[in-house]
Design an enzyme around this catalytic site. Sequence first.
Site, PDB file in Angstrom:
ATOM      1  N   ASP A 444       0.833  -1.043   0.055  1.00  0.00           N
ATOM      2  CA  ASP A 444      -0.215  -0.019  -0.081  1.00  0.00           C
ATOM      3  C   ASP A 444       0.988   1.202   0.020  1.00  0.00           C
ATOM      4  O   ASP A 444       2.005   1.269  -0.087  1.00  0.00           O
ATOM      5  CB  ASP A 444      -1.041  -0.105   1.077  1.00  0.00           C
ATOM      6  CG  ASP A 444      -2.298   0.648   1.028  1.00  0.00           C
ATOM      7  OD1 ASP A 444      -2.222   1.924   0.555  1.00  0.00           O
ATOM      8  OD2 ASP A 444      -3.316  -0.097   1.270  1.00  0.00           O
ATOM      9  N   ASP A 553      -5.822   2.729  -7.108  1.00  0.00           N
ATOM     10  CA  ASP A 553      -7.025   3.031  -6.219  1.00  0.00           C
ATOM     11  C   ASP A 553      -7.315   4.654  -6.167  1.00  0.00           C
ATOM     12  O   ASP A 553      -6.739   5.504  -6.775  1.00  0.00           O
ATOM     13  CB  ASP A 553      -6.102   2.668  -4.574  1.00  0.00           C
ATOM     14  CG  ASP A 553      -7.118   2.685  -3.513  1.00  0.00           C
ATOM     15  OD1 ASP A 553      -8.336   2.633  -3.931  1.00  0.00           O
ATOM     16  OD2 ASP A 553      -6.755   2.306  -2.534  1.00  0.00           O
ATOM     17  N   GLU A 556     -12.315   7.400  -8.174  1.00  0.00           N
ATOM     18  CA  GLU A 556     -13.572   7.684  -8.205  1.00  0.00           C
ATOM     19  C   GLU A 556     -13.682   9.144  -9.041  1.00  0.00           C
ATOM     20  O   GLU A 556     -14.671   9.233  -9.820  1.00  0.00           O
ATOM     21  CB  GLU A 556     -14.252   7.625  -7.103  1.00  0.00           C
ATOM     22  CG  GLU A 556     -14.433   6.180  -6.521  1.00  0.00           C
ATOM     23  CD  GLU A 556     -13.189   5.603  -5.842  1.00  0.00           C
ATOM     24  OE1 GLU A 556     -12.920   4.563  -6.139  1.00  0.00           O
ATOM     25  OE2 GLU A 556     -12.233   6.479  -5.194  1.00  0.00           O
ATOM     26  N   ARG A 635     -10.196   0.278  -8.203  1.00  0.00           N
ATOM     27  CA  ARG A 635     -11.175   0.121  -7.404  1.00  0.00           C
ATOM     28  C   ARG A 635     -12.479   0.885  -8.068  1.00  0.00           C
ATOM     29  O   ARG A 635     -13.630   0.263  -8.028  1.00  0.00           O
ATOM     30  CB  ARG A 635     -10.975   1.157  -6.074  1.00  0.00           C
ATOM     31  CG  ARG A 635     -11.949   0.912  -5.061  1.00  0.00           C
ATOM     32  CD  ARG A 635     -11.521   1.616  -3.721  1.00  0.00           C
ATOM     33  NE  ARG A 635     -11.528   3.018  -3.890  1.00  0.00           N
ATOM     34  CZ  ARG A 635     -11.167   4.060  -2.986  1.00  0.00           C
ATOM     35  NH1 ARG A 635     -11.001   3.361  -1.429  1.00  0.00           N
ATOM     36  NH2 ARG A 635     -11.167   5.191  -2.946  1.00  0.00           N
ATOM     37  N   ASP A 651     -13.039  -1.057   0.682  1.00  0.00           N
ATOM     38  CA  ASP A 651     -12.607  -1.083   2.145  1.00  0.00           C
ATOM     39  C   ASP A 651     -13.817  -1.924   2.712  1.00  0.00           C
ATOM     40  O   ASP A 651     -14.400  -1.276   3.670  1.00  0.00           O
ATOM     41  CB  ASP A 651     -12.367   0.379   2.384  1.00  0.00           C
ATOM     42  CG  ASP A 651     -11.387   0.921   1.790  1.00  0.00           C
ATOM     43  OD1 ASP A 651     -10.537   0.060   1.237  1.00  0.00           O
ATOM     44  OD2 ASP A 651     -11.210   2.139   1.799  1.00  0.00           O
ATOM     45  N   HIS A 709      -5.940  -8.786   2.243  1.00  0.00           N
ATOM     46  CA  HIS A 709      -5.487  -7.321   2.392  1.00  0.00           C
ATOM     47  C   HIS A 709      -6.217  -6.644   3.785  1.00  0.00           C
ATOM     48  O   HIS A 709      -7.483  -7.045   3.863  1.00  0.00           O
ATOM     49  CB  HIS A 709      -5.790  -6.596   1.146  1.00  0.00           C
ATOM     50  CG  HIS A 709      -5.292  -4.878   1.443  1.00  0.00           C
ATOM     51  ND1 HIS A 709      -4.193  -4.500   1.865  1.00  0.00           N
ATOM     52  CD2 HIS A 709      -6.154  -3.664   1.021  1.00  0.00           C
ATOM     53  CE1 HIS A 709      -4.173  -3.277   1.843  1.00  0.00           C
ATOM     54  NE2 HIS A 709      -5.400  -3.051   1.297  1.00  0.00           N
TER      55      HIS A 709
END
Length: 1528
Positions: A444, A553, A556, A635, A651, A709
Site C-alpha cells: 500500500d 486506487d 472515483e 477500485r 474497504d 489485505h
Amino acid sequence: MALFRDVVVLWLVALIVGSVAGLSKFGVDPPTTAQCTAVTNILRFDCYPEDGATEELCNNRGCCWLPPTTAERKDPSLGVVLDIPYCYYPTGYGSYELSDLSDTSAGKSATLKRTVASYIPNDINTIQIDAKFESQTRLHVRAGSTVDMFVLKLYDPANQRWEPPLPQLPQVAGGETNTDYEFVMEESKIGFQVVRKSTKEVLCLHFFLQTTRMVWASTERPSLSTCTGRGSPCGTETKPPQNIPTCTAHIHSTCLWKPRIMPMVSCSSTAMAWDLGAFIFADQFIQMMTYLPSKYIYGLGEHRASFPLSTEWSQFTMWNRDQSPGENTNLYGTHPFYLAMEASGNAHGVFLFNSNAMDVLLNPGPTLTYRTVGGILDMYFLMGPTPADVVKQYTELIGRPFIPPYWGLGFHLCRYGYADLADTKAAMTRTQDAGIPIDTQWNDLDYMENQNDFTYDTDKFAGLPDFNGMHYIPLIDPGVSGSEASGTYPPYDRGVELGVFIKDSSGTPFLGKVWNPVSTVWPDFTHPDSITYWKEMLQSMYDLFEFDGAWIDMNEPANFLDGSTTGCANSTLNSPPYTPAVAGGSLISRTVCMDADQYAGKHYNLHNMYGFTEAIVTSTVLAEIREKRPFVISRSSFVGMGVYSGHWSGDITSSWSDMAWTVPELLSMSLFGIPLMGADICGFNGDTTVPLCQRWMELGAFYPFSRNHNGKGQTAQDPASLGDDVAAASKKALLVRYSLLPYLYTLFYKAHTQGETVVRPIFFEFPSEDSTYRIDTAFMWGPGLLIVPVLQEVGTYEDEVYTLVSFSLQSSQLTGTPTKTGYTGENMNLATITVLGVSSASSVTANGGSATFTYDGTNKVLSITAVIFITNQTTMGFLINCIMVTLAVWVLGATSIPTNTHLSNATLRLGLDPPATEQCTAVENSMRFDCYSETGANEELCHARGCCWIPASLSEHRLGLATPYCFYPANYAGLYGGYTISDVSDTNSGKSATLVRTAASFIGNDVMTVKIDAKYETGNRLHIKVYDPANERWEPPLPVMPTVDNKASDTDYEVVFDETKVGFQVVRSSTSEVIFNTQDLGAFIFADQFIQMMTYLPSKYIYGLGEHRASFPLSTEWSQFTMWNRDQSPGENTNLYGTHPFYLAMEASGNAHGVFLFNSNAMDVLLNPGPTLTYRTVGGILDMYFLMGPTPADVVKQYTELIGRPFIPPYWGLGFHLCRYGYADLADTKAAMTRTQDAGIPIDTQWNDLDYMENQNDFTYDTDKFAGLPDFNGMHYIPLIDPGVSGSEASGTYPPYDRGVELGVFIKDSSGNPFLGKGTAEQPPIFILTHRALTRPNPTLNVSKKRDLQSQGSPIRPVSFLSSFPLFGWNDDPLRITRVNLQIHQPNWYASPTRLRVCHFPASLCVPHGRLYTSNSTKKKPSPFPIFPPLRPHLRLSQSRFPCFCPRIFHCHHCLPLRHYHCHCPRQLSLELPMGGITQDITHQYPLHLLLVRSSYLKRTDTFQHNVFRGTHLTTFTPISFDQFHLP
C-alpha cells in the site's frame, strides 16, 4: 394485476401526454380522486423523490397525495429506505404527443413534442426516438449488432448532448429483417412495445453480435460534447475536442452458439397498460418508467445488495464514490446494465449507455424507473435467449475481458501498514514457511516517500529495488502532490508542462486533497498527452524498482474535500435541479467540482468514467514498459472496465456479514464483464478473528482475484500470523486453487475470446429451473465447479472442510468419484441427484449397481435416489478438462453431505457429434490414425471425440497393433476445431509461424498458442522447434546442443508453410522430395501433458527409434515403439533400457536423412502402413533436428556432430571380457579367468557382479569371501556399481549414506527427506535433487570390517546425479579398479512405489508455490504438475518400479527444479558425467576411460572431453586405417 399475469410485460415505456405547470407555476389543480384511486399501490411512481414532500408541493406538480395505511407499509425494522410513495403520478399524466411515426431503412423512428412545461426546468421540447434493428447496429452511436440486439435511442435532434466517448461501441448502418422481436409504436399512445416473436412476450429486446471494435482509434475523431458550464451542460456545444489519445484496437471474434431448448410461453392477449408514470426529458433531468417481465432482475451495479435485486421499492444510485461498502448507497462503480429472466425461462439484457449520475428504482409492479441528470437515453436490448448468451452479447458490445497473466491467478498478499520493507518481507516469508502458496506481494502507500506517487522511502524501503523474489505490485493513486517546490517533484512539474491535469474554471490545475501532505492535483486521462505523461511517470518508477502490475486506487476520483481547496461555484452543474440519492447529499461530496474542465468535457459528465480512463491508460503503458501482458486492479469502474482491469470490492469490514456480501458482488461483476474480481480476504477495516479468517481464506481461495489485505492499525491477518489453524485452512484451500489454475486460466481464455463467464451463478446452468434464480450464497467456476462456502459463524472450526465429488455420464451410466479431506465416514450418501437435459433413461447404473430413479420426459429431468458412493479414494480424483464431462461439487465447511446435487446438461454431454459416414470412408485403412489409443475403446467413447468407428475385417487383424477401429476422420480440425496457422514469416534464422487453437481437444489443458520456429543452422542441418511461447516448458538440459544464430544460405532443404493448412513440410531442395509432412494429417494436439503430431514418411525403410527388440529396418505395419527406460528383460513390443528418439530414413532417390526429436519424456512412436509416423509424448516440447545426409553415413556423422562424438575406449577395453552374477567368492572368480587363459582364449578383463559387495552395499567388498580382492591385479578388473545407496544403516557406520545426507545429494520426497525405494537392498525410495555448488572433496573412505546387517538388505537412497556432481565417495573405494560397470540406473526397484510408499500427493503438492524458476532468468513459469498424465504411453506396468513423479531434482548448471517425470530417461547420462572424470582421477590413466552402462539416453560420447583429451598420450597417437592391418 390480472392483466399483468396474462401478458408478461418485459418492457413497456409509457410517455404520457399531460398538462403540468413548471416550477414557477404553483397552484395546479390536483388530480381527481378517480385518477388517484385507479393507481394500485404497487404501480405508484414517486412524483416527489426529493426530501421534504408535502401534500401541497405534491399537488403543485399535479400529482396524487395519499399516504398508505400502516398495514401496507414495510416493517421499519427491516431498515428499508424506500416504501410506497405518498406522492405519485395519477392516471392520464403526461406532457408529450407522438408524431412522425415511420419505418426507416434501419428500423423505426418517431418524434415526441412537449405541449407544456414539466416541473423540471429547461425541458427538451422535441425528442427523437430511433429504433434500429440491424445486423451489428446501435442507434446513432457507433454500434454493431446481429439479430441478437435491438438498439433504441431517445435524444434531442436539435442539439448535440453529452454521450460517453468510451467505450467506443461498434458502428453499423443496415437494417435487419430476420429478428426474434417486433417493435411497436402507435400514434394514439405515447410509448412503445417490443415483443419477442417466438413467445409473444412483450419486451424491448433484440439479438446482438459483432466482430470488430476500435477503442480510441487514431484514424478518426469521435464526436464528443464538451459541456461548457455556460447555460446547458449538455445542450448546444462548440467544436468537439480533437486528438483523443490513441490506444489499442480490440478485435472480437464472432461467437457461435447453439441455443438451449426451453419451454415456451404463449400469450394470446396483446392489450397493454400504456399509462405509466411520467416521461420527462429536460436538460438536467431525464425520467422514464417501464414494466418488467418478472421480479428476477440482476445487475445495476455497483451496490451491496442481494444478487437477485429486490423489487420491493428499491433504489440503486450510480455515482462513483470513495465509500466503504454498505447497503442502500452508491459505491465505487457505475454499471447501468441489468439482466432479466422471463416467464419462459428466456433471458434478456438492457444496457443504458449513460455516464451521468442516476437513480434506478425497482418497484413491486414489477416496474423500473430511470432518472439521470444528463446525456440521452441510449439503450441496447440484448436478446439472449439464455443468461449466458446475454453476457456474451453484452461483452461483445462493450469489450471482452482481458486475460490476466497466469501468475496473477495465484495468491496475493498485502496490507496497509507494513512498517518497512523488512516487515513486508516477514509477512511473505512466514506465508511461504507455512507452505501456503503465494505468487505476489503488494505494498500500500507505506512504500512511498511522503505518500507521493512515483517515489519510494529510501530509508524504510531501502532494499526495494532488489526485492524481486516474488511478483510485486505497488499502489499507484491518481492524485499527484500539488505543493512540492518547483523542480523537486517531476510528476507535478511535467504534468503542468504537458497541461494534463484537470483544471478549474481559471485554467489552472484543480487543487484538492487526498494523501499528499498539502494538496493534490489529478491527471486528466482523456487528454491526448496523458499517455505520454503516465508512461514517463511509471517508467521512472520502474527504473527505480521493478514491479509486475499496477494497483490503481482512489480513482472515483476520491477527494478528502467537497470540491477544491476553495470550494465549488454555485452553478447548476455543482447543484443540479435534481440530485440523485448520492451519499453526502451532493455530487461534489468527496470528489472534484462538477464544473472542473477535462479535455473531453466537464467533470459533471465524465466523473463516473475517471477510473475507467485511468485503467485504459495504465494498462496500455504498463504493457509497453514491461513488454508483457499487463495486470491492473482498479477500485473505480465503469462500463467496459473488464477489458483493461480487474476490480476488488474496496474497504470492506472484517465481519461475517461483509464476507457473505462478497458472493453476490462477485456474481454481479461477472455480469458486467469484469471476471477478475475479489475482495479483501479476512476484511480491511477492523480486526478479523481466527474462525472468520479461516472461513474467509477458504472462500477467498476461489475468488478469481485472491488477495488477503487489511487496514492500517488492524491486527495482522496474513494467514500464518493468525496461528496454525488459519495457516492450515489457507494452505489446504489454496493448494486446491493452484491445482485448478489450468482450468481457471482456460475460463479466462474463454471469457476473453467467447464472452463466457468465469464465475457464474447457478441459474446460468439451469435457466429453466426458477428455484435456482435466487441463489447467491454459492457460485460456479465455469460449468464444472460449484463452490458452496460457509458464510455464517456456525461454531468452532472443524476439519471436515472439503467435499469433492466428480460425476461422469457414459451412456445411461452415471458414476461418481468422491474425494474428501477430513471426512471419516466410509460412505457418502447423496440422497438425490438431479440430472438435467437427459434425452432418455430406461435404466440407470450408479457406481456399478442399479439405482432407483424417476424420469420426467417432458422436462428431461432424471432424479436418482439412494445413491451411495464409496469414499476410499486417496488422491484428488477430479477431472478438469476443456471438454467438461464431469461436474465437481466443492462444498466448503460442510459438516453434512449435500442432499440435492444438480448436474447440467452441458457437463454431461460426452464430447462431440460423430462425423458423417463419408468423412470416415474417405480415410483408407493404411492412413488411419488411432483416435483412442487407451484401453477400453468403444463406439460411444470414440464418437465422443468426434472420431470414426469402423472395425477392421478379420483379414486386417494381426498380432500386436492392428488397423485401429477408432480413427480421425478426414479434415478433423475443420470439423471440430483445432489449430489455425497464422503469422507465417521469414526470420533472420529461417522461418516462423504461429498456431492458435480454436476449440479444446479431448485431452484438456491445451496450449492455446503454439509457435513454430525453423532455424536453417547449417547446409545439412535444420532445427524446428514447436513450443509454447507464453510459458517456459521442460527441455532436457543435457546433452548441450550447439547454438547457431545465423541463417545458413546454401541448404539442401526448405521449410514450407501454407496458411490454409496446419503444419509444415520439409522438402529436399535437390530432388524436391518431401521428407516430412505434417500438414492437416490426423490431429495435432499440444496440451500440457500430451503432444501428438503425425507425418508422412518418404518410404518404408526406417531405422532407429531405440531401445527396442525389433528388426533393424523397422516394420511400418502398425508398429509401436515406446521409450521409457526400464529394468526389463529384453523382449519384443516393450520398452527397454534406453531412449533414443532418432530415426534414419531412406528416400526414393537413394538419399538418406535423419530426424531427431530432442525430448526426454515418456513417449510412443507409431509407424503405420501409409507409411506414416505418429509422435505422442507426455511433456516438454517438439524440438526437432533434420539431418540431410545425403548418404546414411553422412546422417550418422551429422547426428553425432550434434549430440557428441563417441569416446575412444582404452585399447584393452576392446579385448575379451568375462563376468557372471553368482561367483561364490574371489577364488571362484579367479578359477573362471584361469581356465579361460589355460584354454588359450584371449582375455583382457575380469568383472564382478554384486557378489563382491558386503551385503550388496555399494563402495564395500566382502572381506571374507573376497578377502584377496585388493591384491587381485593381474588383469584389468571392473566391478559392478549400482546407483542405489543403502538407506537404513546405523548412523556413522556407512559413510556413503552419511556423506550423501551431509551434502544433500540424494533424490528427495515432497517433505525434503531422501526418497526411499528398494533396489538390490530391500526397501522403498524417494526422489528430489538438491542445488549444491560444484565441489570435489576427497575424503579417505576406509571400509570397516564386515558389519552385522540384516540379511534381508536395506532401503535404497538413489543418488542425485543432476545435482552438483556427487563426487564425495565415488573416488574413495580402497580397491584398485581399472574401470566401472554401472547398472540399474533407470532407476529401478523391486517393489512398486504404490505398495511401499504411496505416491498419492495431490497435484498441487508437486508444485512449490505453483511456479518453477531458473537462475538466469526472471521469467516465472507456473507449472501445476499432476502425477499421472492424461494419456500415458504404452509402458510395461505404467508407473510400477519407478520413482513417484512428484519428486524434484535440481540441475547444477541451470538451477532449474526438475521432476523425475522429465528426468527419468536421461538420468544415467547425468551419472556418467561425474564417473568419467572420477575414474580418470583415481586411475591416473589418461586420456581414455571405460564406462559400461545398461540404461542409455542420447549422448554416450564426449561428455568429458576436457578430461578425456588432457595429458600427453594423444599427441603421439595416429589413427590407423583398415588397409594398414595385415590379417592372416
